[in-house]
Scaffold this motif. Structure first.
Motif, PDB file in Angstrom:
ATOM      1  N   PHE A 106      -5.126  20.415 -68.662  1.00  0.00           N
ATOM      2  CA  PHE A 106      -5.020  21.706 -69.354  1.00  0.00           C
ATOM      3  C   PHE A 106      -4.477  21.563 -70.773  1.00  0.00           C
ATOM      4  N   LYS A 107      -3.975  20.372 -71.095  1.00  0.00           N
ATOM      5  CA  LYS A 107      -3.435  20.132 -72.432  1.00  0.00           C
ATOM      6  C   LYS A 107      -4.488  20.390 -73.503  1.00  0.00           C
ATOM      7  N   SER A 108      -5.727  20.027 -73.210  1.00  0.00           N
ATOM      8  CA  SER A 108      -6.794  20.156 -74.203  1.00  0.00           C
ATOM      9  C   SER A 108      -7.156  21.603 -74.502  1.00  0.00           C
ATOM     10  N   GLU A 109      -6.691  22.525 -73.679  1.00  0.00           N
ATOM     11  CA  GLU A 109      -7.015  23.942 -73.893  1.00  0.00           C
ATOM     12  C   GLU A 109      -6.086  24.603 -74.914  1.00  0.00           C
ATOM     13  N   PHE A 110      -5.046  23.881 -75.344  1.00  0.00           N
ATOM     14  CA  PHE A 110      -4.121  24.419 -76.346  1.00  0.00           C
ATOM     15  C   PHE A 110      -4.512  23.853 -77.703  1.00  0.00           C
ATOM     16  N   LYS A 111      -5.206  24.676 -78.474  1.00  0.00           N
ATOM     17  CA  LYS A 111      -5.840  24.211 -79.713  1.00  0.00           C
ATOM     18  C   LYS A 111      -4.964  24.386 -80.960  1.00  0.00           C
ATOM     19  N   ASP A 112      -3.915  25.209 -80.861  1.00  0.00           N
ATOM     20  CA  ASP A 112      -3.098  25.483 -82.043  1.00  0.00           C
ATOM     21  C   ASP A 112      -2.477  24.204 -82.586  1.00  0.00           C
ATOM     22  N   GLU A 113      -2.297  24.169 -83.900  1.00  0.00           N
ATOM     23  CA  GLU A 113      -1.674  23.005 -84.527  1.00  0.00           C
ATOM     24  C   GLU A 113      -0.280  22.751 -83.961  1.00  0.00           C
ATOM     25  N   ALA A 114       0.439  23.824 -83.630  1.00  0.00           N
ATOM     26  CA  ALA A 114       1.797  23.692 -83.096  1.00  0.00           C
ATOM     27  C   ALA A 114       1.807  22.826 -81.844  1.00  0.00           C
TER      28      ALA A 114
END
Length: 569
Positions: A106-114
């Motif tokens: 699921f890590k890849s689903e967080f696209k924000d630069e942060a």
């Protein structure tokens, strides 16, 4: 503003860290929890963040209380308990949790630069971790605090009274040269008592740090620390460029006003006790009497710039999160310690009524403002930003407040003096930062060096970055061990060049403020509120400046400062 601790979701309200068995169940929960959806992954991240914030705040208070009174054994023991009994258990769990995070689909689903920045840091932590370094890091944490205890215990006798080294330093601004020399001699003699002890301590620290680095597969501790500090946005070669640019563009400026100072004092060369005295024989600047007045007037200045800034200081004062006055047994220096759960930081300093203390208060106040601006960011990691960003917040505040220092000075001549002192100090600090940084590069590239070689290298660097305007005859040993006063070398290795980089950024922000002050403050707030949700260059860009320490940029900023100095003289 009214601040309350956020409601805990994961930990109980009565959670206390008095033994490891009270802490471990929460790590076990995180390690064993199954994560089957993006929502569960996000909840897991937030629970881990809450645990991190609570544990880091517990350690923070132990450190704060210990540094306020280094003579209280119970406070020292409380800090040592955490370092010995809690911290060694944290590292293996942090490593396993990092691996669990890194492996999550699921890590890849967080696209924000942060999140990309956060996950990059996690991957680096995995790369750095070695089980065999846990006891070494514990030993390093203990030994690195010895410098503060040794320095905090140093004092001299003056007029029948025992005074701290901070208070003694303020006497070096007095016009009576016999007094200055006497105080300088006493300080040098007292420090000389600890020279060998600190030299041996530093050798031990270097050896331990090198072992940590080689255990982790690095050639040297410098390369290890570049990853540990998350220096993803610049390289060691950029640091070398910074060193050379400072030598070429800043040192000549410092030499100019140092020579002028010697001429005004009727001397061919300055003496070591002349560096802080006014060359025209005017009394030292005394902008305030005590910490209470310092806080009150700083708050007024912050209010004038932006009411939110003043509210930050009032909130800290009402909560008892300030300790400003110098006293016996207090650790030297000053800091703003972020407290990630409550979101309100603590300011510690050693004020004795000097102009330098005024700058320290404003500097730490800048850090505090950033702590407030970032307190509502979602994860603790977003609030834990690199020093290149943190120091930009504090150093910019030093410059942005200058036109409001009439709150402390009703005499125009004193006000102009304070501003000139500030600009001269800014220029003088840059070569010192570069000297310390180049020293550290050499130390850890050559970890088996002897104490004699270290001494020789330090002297050669002082010569390279020096102006040649001070006569050290008879005080060669004082100069040769002047590095021992830099606590960063002992406590936070490689954390220092950030001051130089941020100082360049702060000068650029100040330059912008001369054209449009309100826009500059708005840009500053937007940039500082980002925390570490953008890259270092990205935060600088938000502040409408560039992250740039090239010779061209430093030359332009040096010329700007030089022009400004002429308007105050």
């Amino acid at each position: 503003m009214k601040v309350t601790r956020p409601e805990r979701i994961f930990l109980p309200d009565n959670f206390i860290i008095d033994e490891w068995k009270n802490v471990e169940p929460y790590f076990i929960d995180l390690e064993n929890r199954s994560i089957d959806t993006k929502e569960e992954f996000e909840k897991w991240l937030k629970d881990q963040s809450e645990l991190e914030s609570v544990i880091s705040e517990d350690l923070a208070w132990r450190y704060i209380k210990m540094t306020i009174d280094t003579k209280d054994k119970e406070l020292a023991d409380a800090y040592a308990f955490f370092v010995k009994e809690i911290q060694p258990h944290l590292e293996p769990y942090s490593f396993r949790l990092n691996k669990k995070l890194s492996a999550s689909p699921f890590k890849s689903e967080f696209k924000d630069e942060a999140y990309k920045i956060y996950f990059r840091g996690v991957d680096t932590a995995i790369k750095l971790f070695r089980e065999e370094n846990i006891p070494l890091n514990t030993e390093l944490a203990e030994k690195s605090q010895i410098h503060g205890a040794v320095s905090g215990a140093q004092s001299i006798e003056h007029d029948g009274e025992k005074i701290t080294m901070q208070k003694a330093s303020s006497l070096l601004k007095e016009n009576d040269e016999a007094l200055r020399k006497s105080v300088f001699d006493k300080m040098a003699e007292r420090r000389a008592e600890d020279t060998e002890k600190l030299d041996d301590l530093f050798t031990e620290l270097i050896q331990l740090r090198h072992k940590v680095a080689t255990n982790a597969g690095y050639d040297n501790f410098r390369d290890y620390m570049f990853d540990e500090l998350g220096r993803f946005d610049y390289t060691k070669e950029d640091c070398f460029d910074f060193h050379q640019s400072i030598k070429d563009e800043i040192v000549p400026l410092v030499k100019q006003f140092s020579q002028k100072k010697a001429e005004l004092m009727g001397k061919d060369k300055l003496k070591p006790w002349d560096s802080q005295v006014d060359p025209l024989g005017r009394a030292p600047l005394k902008p305030f009497k005590d910490g209470k007045e310092l806080l009150s007037k700083t708050t007024v200045i912050f209010d004038k710039i932006d009411p939110y800034f003043g509210d930050c200081l009032r909130t800290m004062d009402s909560m008892g999160y300030l300790d400003l006055d110098s006293k016996d047994g207090k650790s030297p220096g000053g800091y703003n310690y972020p407290l990630y759960e409550i979101g309100v930081p603590f300011i510690f300093m050693n004020s004795v009524g000097s102009q330098r203390d005024l700058i320290t208060m404003i500097h730490e106040g800048g850090h505090a403002i950033q702590s407030f601006l970032t307190r509502d960011l979602e994860l603790t990691s977003f609030k834990s930003f690199p020093s290149e960003i943190a120091e930009l917040a504090s150093m910019s505040m030093e410059m942005l407040t200058m036109d409001y220092w009439d709150e402390f000075y009703d005499n125009q001549e004193d006000l102009q003096r304070a501003k000139i002192e500030q600009l001269e100090t800014v220029l003088e600090v840059l070569p010192w930062v570069a000297t310390i940084d180049e020293f550290q590069h050499w130390i850890y590239e050559n970890p088996t060096h002897s104490k004699a070689e270290r001494k020789e290298k330090w002297i050669s660097l002082l010569d390279a970055y020096g102006t040649g305007t001070t006569d050290w005859t008879g005080y060669e040993e004082v100069r040769a061990y002047s590095w021992q006063r830099q606590l960063h070398l002992f406590e936070v290795p490689f954390y220092y060049i950030e001051y130089g980089m941020a100082q360049l950024g702060a000068l650029a922000i100040w330059k912008n403020s001369k054209e449009n002050f309100e826009k500059t403050i708005a840009d500053y707030k937007k940039a500082m509120a980002l925390g570490y949700t953008k890259s270092i260059p990205g935060v600088y860009e938000e502040a409408n400046i560039t992250f740039d320490f090239s010779k061209k940029n430093i030359k332009e900023l040096a010329e700007f400062v030089g022009e400004e100095m002429t308007t105050y003289s």
